[in-house]
Design a protein around this motif. Structure first.
Motif, short mmCIF file in Angstrom:
data_model
loop_
_atom_site.label_atom_id
_atom_site.label_comp_id
_atom_site.label_asym_id
_atom_site.label_seq_id
_atom_site.Cartn_x
_atom_site.Cartn_y
_atom_site.Cartn_z
N SER A 78 0.87 -1.17 0.00
CA SER A 78 0.00 0.00 0.00
C SER A 78 0.90 1.22 0.00
CB SER A 78 -0.90 0.03 1.23
OG SER A 78 -1.73 -1.11 1.25
N GLU A 79 0.54 2.20 -0.80
CA GLU A 79 1.36 3.41 -0.93
C GLU A 79 0.58 4.60 -0.38
OE1 GLU A 79 3.96 5.49 -4.46
OE2 GLU A 79 2.09 4.53 -5.01
N PHE A 80 1.28 5.45 0.35
CA PHE A 80 0.70 6.65 0.94
C PHE A 80 1.47 7.85 0.38
CE2 PHE A 80 -0.08 3.13 3.71
CZ PHE A 80 -1.39 3.29 4.11
N PRO A 81 1.01 8.43 -0.74
CA PRO A 81 1.80 9.45 -1.43
C PRO A 81 1.67 10.87 -0.87
CG PRO A 81 -0.17 8.95 -2.69
CD PRO A 81 -0.16 8.03 -1.51
N GLU A 82 0.73 11.12 0.04
CA GLU A 82 0.47 12.48 0.52
C GLU A 82 0.54 12.56 2.04
OE1 GLU A 82 -3.33 13.65 -0.94
OE2 GLU A 82 -2.81 13.27 -3.02
N ARG A 83 1.69 12.58 2.58
CA ARG A 83 1.89 12.71 4.03
C ARG A 83 1.36 11.49 4.79
NH1 ARG A 83 -1.20 16.75 3.13
NH2 ARG A 83 -2.62 16.34 4.83
N ASP A 101 6.62 12.50 4.62
CA ASP A 101 5.96 12.98 3.40
C ASP A 101 5.34 11.83 2.61
OD1 ASP A 101 6.80 15.55 4.00
OD2 ASP A 101 8.54 15.46 2.67
N TYR A 102 5.87 10.63 2.78
CA TYR A 102 5.50 9.51 1.91
C TYR A 102 5.77 8.21 2.66
CZ TYR A 102 6.10 6.31 -2.10
OH TYR A 102 6.02 5.27 -2.97
N ALA A 103 4.98 7.17 2.38
CA ALA A 103 5.22 5.86 3.02
C ALA A 103 4.70 4.73 2.13
CB ALA A 103 4.53 5.79 4.37
N ILE A 104 5.34 3.56 2.31
CA ILE A 104 4.89 2.32 1.68
C ILE A 104 4.81 1.25 2.76
CG2 ILE A 104 5.43 0.50 0.03
CD1 ILE A 104 6.92 2.46 -1.64
N VAL A 105 3.70 0.52 2.80
CA VAL A 105 3.53 -0.59 3.73
C VAL A 105 3.59 -1.88 2.90
CG1 VAL A 105 2.01 -1.72 5.38
CG2 VAL A 105 2.11 0.78 5.29
N TYR A 106 4.58 -2.72 3.19
CA TYR A 106 4.74 -4.00 2.50
C TYR A 106 4.02 -5.08 3.28
CZ TYR A 106 8.24 -1.47 -0.15
OH TYR A 106 8.88 -0.55 -0.95
N ASP A 107 2.98 -5.63 2.70
CA ASP A 107 2.11 -6.57 3.41
C ASP A 107 2.81 -7.85 3.83
OD1 ASP A 107 0.12 -4.71 2.94
OD2 ASP A 107 -0.69 -5.77 1.20
N LYS A 108 3.60 -8.44 2.96
CA LYS A 108 4.22 -9.75 3.25
C LYS A 108 5.32 -9.67 4.30
CE LYS A 108 3.25 -12.22 -1.03
NZ LYS A 108 3.80 -12.95 -2.17
N GLY A 110 5.79 -6.94 6.56
CA GLY A 110 5.46 -6.15 7.74
C GLY A 110 6.31 -4.91 7.88
N LEU A 111 7.05 -4.53 6.83
CA LEU A 111 7.89 -3.33 6.87
C LEU A 111 7.11 -2.11 6.39
CD1 LEU A 111 11.41 -4.34 5.50
CD2 LEU A 111 10.79 -3.75 7.83
N ILE A 112 7.36 -0.99 7.06
CA ILE A 112 6.82 0.30 6.62
C ILE A 112 8.01 1.17 6.31
CG2 ILE A 112 5.45 2.30 7.25
CD1 ILE A 112 3.86 0.50 9.14
N ASP A 113 8.08 1.66 5.09
CA ASP A 113 9.17 2.52 4.61
C ASP A 113 8.63 3.95 4.55
OD1 ASP A 113 11.17 3.87 3.25
OD2 ASP A 113 11.06 2.65 1.44
N MET A 114 9.13 4.81 5.46
CA MET A 114 8.71 6.21 5.51
C MET A 114 9.82 7.08 4.93
SD MET A 114 6.95 5.95 9.22
CE MET A 114 8.11 4.71 9.75
N ASP A 136 9.76 -1.96 11.41
CA ASP A 136 9.46 -3.38 11.31
C ASP A 136 8.35 -3.67 12.31
OD1 ASP A 136 9.34 -6.16 11.54
OD2 ASP A 136 11.51 -6.41 11.29
N GLN A 137 7.14 -3.89 11.80
CA GLN A 137 5.98 -4.10 12.68
C GLN A 137 6.10 -5.37 13.51
OE1 GLN A 137 2.06 -3.24 10.65
NE2 GLN A 137 3.41 -3.32 8.86
N ASN A 138 6.68 -6.41 12.94
CA ASN A 138 6.78 -7.68 13.65
C ASN A 138 7.73 -7.60 14.84
OD1 ASN A 138 5.07 -8.75 11.66
ND2 ASN A 138 6.80 -9.26 10.35
N ARG A 139 8.84 -6.92 14.66
CA ARG A 139 9.83 -6.81 15.74
C ARG A 139 9.70 -5.52 16.54
NH1 ARG A 139 15.03 -6.57 13.02
NH2 ARG A 139 15.85 -6.42 15.11
N GLU A 140 8.81 -4.62 16.13
CA GLU A 140 8.67 -3.29 16.72
C GLU A 140 10.03 -2.60 16.77
OE1 GLU A 140 6.46 -3.71 20.40
OE2 GLU A 140 4.59 -3.77 19.29
N TRP A 141 10.65 -2.48 15.60
CA TRP A 141 12.01 -1.99 15.47
C TRP A 141 12.09 -0.89 14.42
CZ3 TRP A 141 15.41 -3.69 18.97
CH2 TRP A 141 16.75 -3.34 18.82
#
Length: 185
Positions: A78-83, A101-108, A110-114, A136-141
């Motif tokens: 999932s891509e979040f292009p506007e904040r 400003d931007y984020a991508i959530v990788y479903d498989k 559990g990483l969120i790239d901001m 890293d959602q799984n490790r809370e890191w």
């Protein structure tokens, strides 16, 4: 003669129907994908407010004005292009806030790239500034290998890598370039 013509018409009609039936492929997937570009999102949502839970407890929230859903890909995201604003909650419900400003959530994974003007503020008033930060959602890191500035209790440290749990109790700022550490007596 009239009976003969009716028989010929019925025969021709039957042959045409059989030809049409057997010439069509049963390709439901191709029909579903018609009109969907390979690079286009499968869905668009506005004013998103996602909540992540663990055993009934809210561990994180993610808010954004727009989300693009690419769950139709082999590696869904999932891509979040506007904040984006992400709040992380510990066991005591203390909140850390991350803005980007931007984020991508990788479903498989559990990483969120901001990315872009990332600011993280902890409950202890620690603040991290970076151009990119992974969660890293799984490790809370939290981690990055991009330049960061970390401010804590009047101390300012700069480095090229950051690696920490969300509580900032197990973290490190690597490849420190410069910094100011206040010493109190």
């Amino acid at each position: 003669m009239q009976l003969f013509k009716k028989h010929i018409n019925k025969t021709i009609t039957s042959i045409l129907v059989l030809v049409m039936v057997f010439s069509c492929e049963n390709n439901l997937k191709a029909v579903k994908e018609m009109g969907i570009s390979e690079n286009a999102p499968i869905g668009v949502a506005e004013n998103m407010d996602l909540k992540y839970t663990d055993s009934g407890r809210v561990t994180a929230t993610l808010k954004s004005p727009k989300m693009l859903d690419y769950s139709n890909r082999d590696f869904p995201f999932s891509e979040f292009p506007e904040r984006v604003q992400m709040n992380l909650f510990d066991e005591n419900n203390k909140k850390s806030t991350i803005l980007a400003d931007y984020a991508i959530v990788y479903d498989k994974t559990g990483l969120i790239d901001m990315q872009g003007n990332v600011i993280l503020a902890s409950p202890q008033q620690d603040t991290l500034y970076a151009q990119q930060l992974y969660y890293d959602q799984n490790r809370e890191w939290l981690f990055t290998n991009k330049p960061v500035t970390f401010k804590s209790n009047g101390n300012v440290l700069k480095g090229n890598m950051f690696d920490s749990n969300v509580k900032f109790t197990e973290g490190q700022l690597a490849e420190s370039k410069e910094g100011v550490i206040l010493v109190t007596e």
